[in-house]
Design a protein around this motif. Sequence first.
Motif, PDB file in Angstrom:
ATOM      1  N   GLY A  47       0.866  -1.168   0.000  1.00  0.00           N
ATOM      2  CA  GLY A  47       0.000   0.000   0.000  1.00  0.00           C
ATOM      3  C   GLY A  47       0.909   1.226   0.000  1.00  0.00           C
ATOM      4  N   ASP A  48       0.978   1.903  -1.127  1.00  0.00           N
ATOM      5  CA  ASP A  48       1.901   3.037  -1.205  1.00  0.00           C
ATOM      6  C   ASP A  48       1.427   4.141  -0.264  1.00  0.00           C
ATOM      7  N   GLY A  49       2.285   4.525   0.675  1.00  0.00           N
ATOM      8  CA  GLY A  49       1.936   5.587   1.616  1.00  0.00           C
ATOM      9  C   GLY A  49       1.071   5.123   2.779  1.00  0.00           C
ATOM     10  N   ASP A  88      11.557   7.924  -0.453  1.00  0.00           N
ATOM     11  CA  ASP A  88      10.525   8.064  -1.479  1.00  0.00           C
ATOM     12  C   ASP A  88      10.148   6.654  -1.929  1.00  0.00           C
ATOM     13  N   SER A  89       9.235   6.565  -2.891  1.00  0.00           N
ATOM     14  CA  SER A  89       8.761   5.234  -3.315  1.00  0.00           C
ATOM     15  C   SER A  89       9.820   4.476  -4.101  1.00  0.00           C
ATOM     16  N   ALA A  90      10.781   5.179  -4.699  1.00  0.00           N
ATOM     17  CA  ALA A  90      11.821   4.505  -5.472  1.00  0.00           C
ATOM     18  C   ALA A  90      12.772   3.752  -4.542  1.00  0.00           C
ATOM     19  N   ILE A 259      -3.191   5.212  -2.830  1.00  0.00           N
ATOM     20  CA  ILE A 259      -3.363   5.639  -1.428  1.00  0.00           C
ATOM     21  C   ILE A 259      -2.438   6.837  -1.211  1.00  0.00           C
ATOM     22  N   ASP A 260      -1.239   6.710  -1.741  1.00  0.00           N
ATOM     23  CA  ASP A 260      -0.217   7.755  -1.653  1.00  0.00           C
ATOM     24  C   ASP A 260      -0.661   9.047  -2.350  1.00  0.00           C
ATOM     25  N   PHE A 261      -1.278   8.918  -3.527  1.00  0.00           N
ATOM     26  CA  PHE A 261      -1.671  10.127  -4.269  1.00  0.00           C
ATOM     27  C   PHE A 261      -2.665  10.937  -3.428  1.00  0.00           C
ATOM     28  N   ALA A 263      -3.150  10.801  -0.242  1.00  0.00           N
ATOM     29  CA  ALA A 263      -2.529  11.303   0.986  1.00  0.00           C
ATOM     30  C   ALA A 263      -1.681  12.550   0.703  1.00  0.00           C
ATOM     31  N   HIS A 264      -1.015  12.584  -0.450  1.00  0.00           N
ATOM     32  CA  HIS A 264      -0.276  13.808  -0.834  1.00  0.00           C
ATOM     33  C   HIS A 264      -1.236  14.990  -0.947  1.00  0.00           C
ATOM     34  N   ASP A 265      -2.450  14.712  -1.409  1.00  0.00           N
ATOM     35  CA  ASP A 265      -3.459  15.777  -1.539  1.00  0.00           C
ATOM     36  C   ASP A 265      -4.164  16.049  -0.208  1.00  0.00           C
ATOM     37  N   ASP A 302       5.696   1.115   1.533  1.00  0.00           N
ATOM     38  CA  ASP A 302       7.036   1.663   1.300  1.00  0.00           C
ATOM     39  C   ASP A 302       7.350   2.804   2.264  1.00  0.00           C
ATOM     40  N   HIS A 303       6.300   3.507   2.701  1.00  0.00           N
ATOM     41  CA  HIS A 303       6.459   4.650   3.623  1.00  0.00           C
ATOM     42  C   HIS A 303       5.081   5.169   3.987  1.00  0.00           C
ATOM     43  N   GLU A 304       5.038   6.081   4.924  1.00  0.00           N
ATOM     44  CA  GLU A 304       3.778   6.769   5.259  1.00  0.00           C
ATOM     45  C   GLU A 304       3.723   8.065   4.457  1.00  0.00           C
ATOM     46  N   THR A 305       2.514   8.466   4.070  1.00  0.00           N
ATOM     47  CA  THR A 305       2.346   9.744   3.366  1.00  0.00           C
ATOM     48  C   THR A 305       1.304  10.597   4.084  1.00  0.00           C
ATOM     49  N   GLY A 306       1.649  11.858   4.309  1.00  0.00           N
ATOM     50  CA  GLY A 306       0.670  12.820   4.822  1.00  0.00           C
ATOM     51  C   GLY A 306       0.770  13.106   6.313  1.00  0.00           C
ATOM     52  N   SER A 328       3.823  15.777   2.278  1.00  0.00           N
ATOM     53  CA  SER A 328       4.875  14.864   1.802  1.00  0.00           C
ATOM     54  C   SER A 328       4.824  13.539   2.561  1.00  0.00           C
ATOM     55  N   HIS A 329       5.902  12.788   2.435  1.00  0.00           N
ATOM     56  CA  HIS A 329       6.026  11.540   3.196  1.00  0.00           C
ATOM     57  C   HIS A 329       6.500  11.852   4.605  1.00  0.00           C
ATOM     58  N   SER A 330       6.338  10.884   5.515  1.00  0.00           N
ATOM     59  CA  SER A 330       6.907  11.030   6.857  1.00  0.00           C
ATOM     60  C   SER A 330       7.856   9.862   7.134  1.00  0.00           C
TER      61      SER A 330
HETATM   62 ZN   LIG Z   1       4.450   9.631  -2.425  1.00  0.00          ZN
END
Ligand SMILES: [Zn+2]
Length: 364
Positions: A47-49, A88-90, A259-261, A263-265, A302-306, A328-330
């Motif tokens: 789950g991205d973010g 980041d996701s990369a 999910i990440d997109f 959360a960025h918003d 990969d990481h948390e976002t938001g 951003s990510h945390s």
């Molecule tokens: Zn992201």
Amino acid sequence: MKKYVFLEFALLSATLLFTSCNNRGTVVNNNDCQDTSKVRNVILMIGDGMSLPQVYAAMMTSENTTSFERFPVTGISITKSFNKEITDSAAGGTAIATGVKTKNGMIGMSADSIPVPSILDILAEKGKKTGVVVTSSITHATPASFLAKNINRNNNEEIAMDIANNEHLNIIVGGGRKYFETRKDSINLFDKMTSKGWKVFDYLPEDYSDDKIAVITSKKHMESAKIRGDILPQSVNFALKSLSNDENGFFLMVEGSQIDFAAHDNDSVTMIDELRDFDEAINIALDFAENNANTLVIVTADHETGGLTMIDPNGKYTATDFHWTTKSHSALPVPVFAFGSGAENFSGIMDNTDIMKRILKLIE
Ligand SMILES: [Zn+2]
């Protein structure tokens, strides 16, 4: 006396054998039981973010029990990259895919730019079928970490070329037609893939029996969950049917990319829709694992976002009550959920690079 001791030993051995079979095995037919300590099929879902706040947001706003609550084993994964506390996701995707820490922005290579094999490459070499199912462009950072090697995640056309040249793949589902069809070098990668035996679609076909299937639905990323419907869970179902027709087993990576997109918003409502969609996909994977011994399902991020948090609700939490602390990510660690064969190896605090190493140790 000697005979008696021997008999007792034989009885004890039989009991031990029976007990170990019961502990680790799944009863298949009457008294038959299979050793499930060896993993044949791996379903790795990202789950991205998605850290614990996102998971708990899904749980709090759901009428039903979520897929997350079906996992018997949970762990924690530290997400920092080679050069940053916040990945980041990369770099996050590369750590999960290859077991190697790299710099933010880099795909499938170490921090000193040496390409490294991904778990998908390694398991394909062992004869397993492989698939990648995402809702972003198939060239986006997370799927690219499993499928390509590149110094920069933004080199979408180069990543698409790597995907078209990847001999290890059986199924891909995602967006990103643009990077295959309308390229600066004028090469149509879909033609190239078709000539190598791929069946290319822009929709999910009925027939899952082909050996190489590419479903690339949209120009760039897929639409958001509300608009695209249930293509993610449907694609997981499709991929599982297709990949499981081989006795060597398979590796499938599934990403809830958007999910990440959301959360960025800082868009809680859309994020919950995306989580709901990913939750449905996870349930399909868990149902498969319940019915197919020697299958391991891992869900992580990969990481948390938001920097999502929950404070001071107006009564019961709804999607509009969540609080965001960044766009951003945390640095928050992320959960690791494990189900099925070998699941018990994924508890405790681990590094994101440990996940694939632990999976590989369990492969039969
Ligand atoms: Zn992201």
